[in-house]
Design an enzyme around this catalytic site. Sequence first.
Site, PDB file in Angstrom:
ATOM      1  CG  ASP A 169       6.691  45.563  83.228  1.00 32.70           C
ATOM      2  OD1 ASP A 169       5.539  45.172  82.958  1.00 32.70           O
ATOM      3  OD2 ASP A 169       7.299  46.397  82.543  1.00 32.70           O
ATOM      4  CG  HIS A 194       2.624  52.568  79.618  1.00 31.70           C
ATOM      5  ND1 HIS A 194       2.686  51.206  79.525  1.00 31.70           N
ATOM      6  CD2 HIS A 194       3.797  52.967  80.156  1.00 31.70           C
ATOM      7  CE1 HIS A 194       3.858  50.801  79.973  1.00 31.70           C
ATOM      8  NE2 HIS A 194       4.552  51.844  80.352  1.00 31.70           N
ATOM      9  CD  GLU A 218      11.148  46.286  83.049  1.00 33.25           C
ATOM     10  OE1 GLU A 218      10.137  46.937  83.361  1.00 33.25           O
ATOM     11  OE2 GLU A 218      11.784  46.496  81.995  1.00 33.25           O
ATOM     12  CB  CYS A 262      12.159  54.248  87.304  1.00 29.21           C
ATOM     13  SG  CYS A 262      12.366  52.722  86.376  1.00 29.21           S
TER      14      CYS A 262
HETATM   15  C1  PEP Z   1       8.171  49.376  85.256  1.00 27.68           C
HETATM   16  O1  PEP Z   1       7.909  48.319  84.681  1.00 27.68           O
HETATM   17  O2  PEP Z   1       8.049  49.531  86.486  1.00 27.68           O
HETATM   18  C2  PEP Z   1       8.622  50.550  84.494  1.00 27.68           C
HETATM   19  C3  PEP Z   1       9.052  51.627  85.096  1.00 27.68           C
HETATM   20  O3  PEP Z   1       8.557  50.482  83.146  1.00 27.68           O
HETATM   21  P1  PEP Z   1       7.211  50.635  82.309  1.00 27.68           P
HETATM   22  O4  PEP Z   1       6.147  51.154  83.234  1.00 27.68           O
HETATM   23  O5  PEP Z   1       7.490  51.594  81.199  1.00 27.68           O
HETATM   24  O6  PEP Z   1       6.952  49.249  81.841  1.00 27.68           O
HETATM   25 MG    MG Z   2       8.470  47.976  82.610  1.00 23.27          MG
END
Ligand code: PEP
Ligand code: MG
Length: 576
Positions: free
Chosen positions: A459, A191, A435, A506
């Site tokens: 994920d 993140h 995911e 996403c």
């Molecule tokens: C993902 O897991 O691809 C996602 C978009 O969620 P995050 O990155 O917030 O876990």
């Molecule tokens: Mg995720």
Amino acid sequence: MSELLKGIAASDGVAVAKAYLLVQPDLSFSKKSITDVEKEKARLDSALDQSKTELEKIKDHAEKTIGTEEAQVFEAHIMILADPDFIGTIKQEIEDQKENAEAALSDVSGNFISTFEAMTDNDYMKERAADIRDVTKRVMSHLLGVNLPDPTMINEEVVIIAKDLAPSDTAQLNRKYVKAFVTDVGGRTAHSAIMARSLEIPAVVGTDKATDLVQSAGDVKIAVNGITGDVIIDPTADEISQFEKAGKDFVQQKEEWAKLKNESTITADGKHFILGANIGTPKDLDGVLDNGGEAIGLYRTEFLYMDSSELPTEDDQFEAYRKVLAGMNGKQVVVRTMDIGGDKHLPYLPLPEEQNPFLGYRAIRISLNKQDIFRTQLRALIRASHYGSLGIMFPMIATVNEFKQAKAIFQEEFDKLKAAGTPVSDDIEVGMMMEIPAAAVLADKFAKVTDFFSIGTNDLIQYTMAADRGNDRVSYLYQPYNPAILRLVKNIIDSAHKEGKWVGMCGEAAGDPIMDCILLGMGLDEYSMSATSILKIRSLMKRIDTSKVVELAEKAVNESVTNEDNIQLVKKYIDI
Ligand code: PEP
Ligand code: MG
């Protein structure tokens, strides 16, 4: 002497500036017996004075740059330095135990912290424990004569070098001065890297030894290329001009892409696809509009919870969601309910220590268990739906039953608000993140109960390859084009389409040019990415003929064996 390091390219852009080492100094000390009590107390007083002067400076600076409310925390720290109970007990301990100030400070603060932390139902006291921990660190650093790094006080152009950066550290970086950052650990989908992209700060992560090298190199410049993952410590004049040239080229390229800002995303054979943006806060909205975003495909609401010192109220949340929905002017906004856990924590919602936090109590698992928090969020969202086009999705759904439970709670809150006469939209779509591999395999069953899917490759890849997304030692297993991943993705897309549902992506792979050639061939409907990637991908999609990539996608799924095979396959079709 100049030294080249290879890391993971995490956020586009190039920079050369002075290194700013953001590592916590060693604050260990030895406990010593003393004879001159007055001298020891005077040492403590001097450390307290120096801490106070430093905190006043930090507070002034924070007031000017971040805001009065945020600066309050430093006022609380200054008050602790003069707290007669806390300071008095430390001095008493120096007298009674005849021990050095470091030992007395450490003992007494340890006792205060455990007392406050034991008050499990009192958030205010728990915050005091965190304050005492911070203040103790500062006073200790003065007793030991070492400097604490403080990124909020940076007032010249720098490249930050750190072992790792928490998402909250990244959020505090001042873009005016922080030209880039380089970390020892981390992956492209951690993140902190995602936030660097939304702040448009060039970043290279997972260099393994940047902090060690910079520590021994001393006062040096650093050259960073966030597109290639190259970092040079103490670059030569030639290397500096090469990096500066790469920086200029990148800026020029961005100016070309910027011409596409007001166009929609149409492929060479005339098909329209939606390019959306991922955001973390309403502040990111400007970036979405500046980059020509056609939707918000993922609003990560956990940052709303992380930026606050207590659970945000229904009204606070409503205001944030309303702002985003209204700001998008009718374009769809998909909001994901709180995804806490994994690498995202809330200081005021302590969760038990876990061996495997990414596989633990997180996201929808917490929401279904702590329903008061979940219901507050859903009510805020449903109320905000009146101001735009809203989709809600649940993170980390593993079973159909979890989705049904979450949806039923949504429905209850929706019915209650509607019955009370609150203006709400009747067209809220309710979908889920795809995911977890179990859900991806069973996508046909999920497609019957959801309105849409959004594929979270960050994920999905982590769980399918069994490779922690934040661990650079296993980052070679982040393989979005591996046929194993592509088969899951294809199953998700086909299952959704069979039920007449739309499907987006996403995860970070949605902003990856190679992946997008394959995804267009599979018929993915919506692509949501860091806002700063949108124009680059729009320019790519304009060059793609979807009829050609259908066959390419089939080969990628059925014939290729490795991730690398698919990179070659795409590169044969188009120059990327
Ligand atoms: C993902 O897991 O691809 C996602 C978009 O969620 P995050 O990155 O917030 O876990
Ligand atoms: Mg995720």
